[in-house]
Design a protein around this motif. Structure first.
Motif: not given
Length: 296
Positions: A86-106
């Motif tokens: 929803r955020a990418t749509a609201a911002l009207g992004l043409r290029h979306a970038v997604v990262t994360s913390v490292t989750r070695d517990d998963l």
């Protein structure tokens, strides 16, 4: 050491900057822009773009350079992928970038959550933006990497961060060879690969060139190089401020080694101008900071 003039950024005050921040807060999301204290946050928020940080804002590792804290982690939020969409749509992004913390517990290191987020961005956008993910190493788990690749992002980024001789001090829970192997697998599977590193943490120029050689050997498509900036007094001090001309030299050397695009400048970060980088790689525009002719 005094911060040199080429690293001083103006803090804009614009309606777009405030609106981007409000949207992120209202959707209960995190961005690496704010969590990592990126110096480009004011510029990017003002352009109504941001790099989304999924899987919470607490990391299971303790890389010395990073401002994202460690501690007790919670279960992944099943509603987070949809909110990112929803955020990418609201911002009207043409290029979306997604990262994360490292989750070695998963068990899968969060790979399934990445895949769900990619799917949510596609559901929420018409037309869909190009999608770039900046992923952890998943502790070398090939199945986790395949989960992300099967979701079909346009770019898969994984940062090596620093030359291997400095891993014990700067990135003690990671493995340089493992990171290179991840990038090799991404490229072997036919995806666009990307990686990045920082300078100013005690490395030499020869060591930086050694990393570029290694990235060229695994056929990395895009490499970013930027100046390390100390987030707080708890973090390692800056060992040197690298002059912009030296950054330009890194880019020339990387391209000479066969890396298609090297985006190297003091304020460069992994996702800074990411849209323009992908457009250049696709032959649709000039690469940021590069005056070479564009070729398809």
């Amino acid at each position: 050491m005094r911060i040199p003039p080429w690293l001083r950024v103006k803090l804009p005050c614009s309606p777009a900057y405030a609106a981007t921040g409000a949207l992120v807060r209202d959707l209960d999301l995190h961005t690496v822009c704010r969590s990592a204290r990126c110096p480009n946050m004011f510029e990017c928020y003002s352009r109504k773009t941001a790099t989304f940080l999924i899987l919470g804002d607490t990391c299971t590792r303790s890389c010395a350079f990073c401002n994202i804290g460690g501690g007790t982690v919670g279960a992944p939020d099943p509603g987070e992928p949809a909110r990112v969409g929803r955020a990418t749509a609201a911002l009207g992004l043409r290029h979306a970038v997604v990262t994360s913390v490292t989750r070695d517990d998963l068990p899968d290191g969060g790979a399934g959550h990445f895949a769900a987020t990619i799917a949510a961005i596609r559901r929420c956008n018409d037309p869909c933006p190009t999608i770039e993910v900046l992923i952890p190493d998943f502790r070398g788990d090939g199945a986790a990497l395949r989960t992300v690749m099967a979701a079909g992002p346009h770019i898969i980024n994984h940062n090596v961060e620093t030359p291997p001789a400095h891993y014990a001090r700067i990135r003690p829970q990671a493995d340089y060879g493992q990171s290179l192997e991840l990038l090799r697998r991404v490229k072997d599977a036919g995806h666009v690969s990307k990686s990045g590193l920082m300078v100013g943490l005690g490395e030499s120029d020869d060591e930086v060139c050694g990393v570029l050689e290694d990235l060229a050997a695994v056929r990395c498509d895009i490499v970013t190089i930027g100046q390390y900036m100390r987030p707080s007094r708890r973090h390692p001090p800056v060992e040197r401020y690298v002059h912009p001309d030296v950054f330009a030299g890194y880019a020339r050397k990387g391209r000479a080694m066969g890396i298609p695009f090297v985006f190297s400048a003091p304020l460069v970060r992994s996702s800074y101008n990411a849209e323009q980088a992908y457009a250049a790689l696709s032959g649709q525009g000039p690469f940021p900071g590069d005056d070479r002719p564009v070729t398809a």
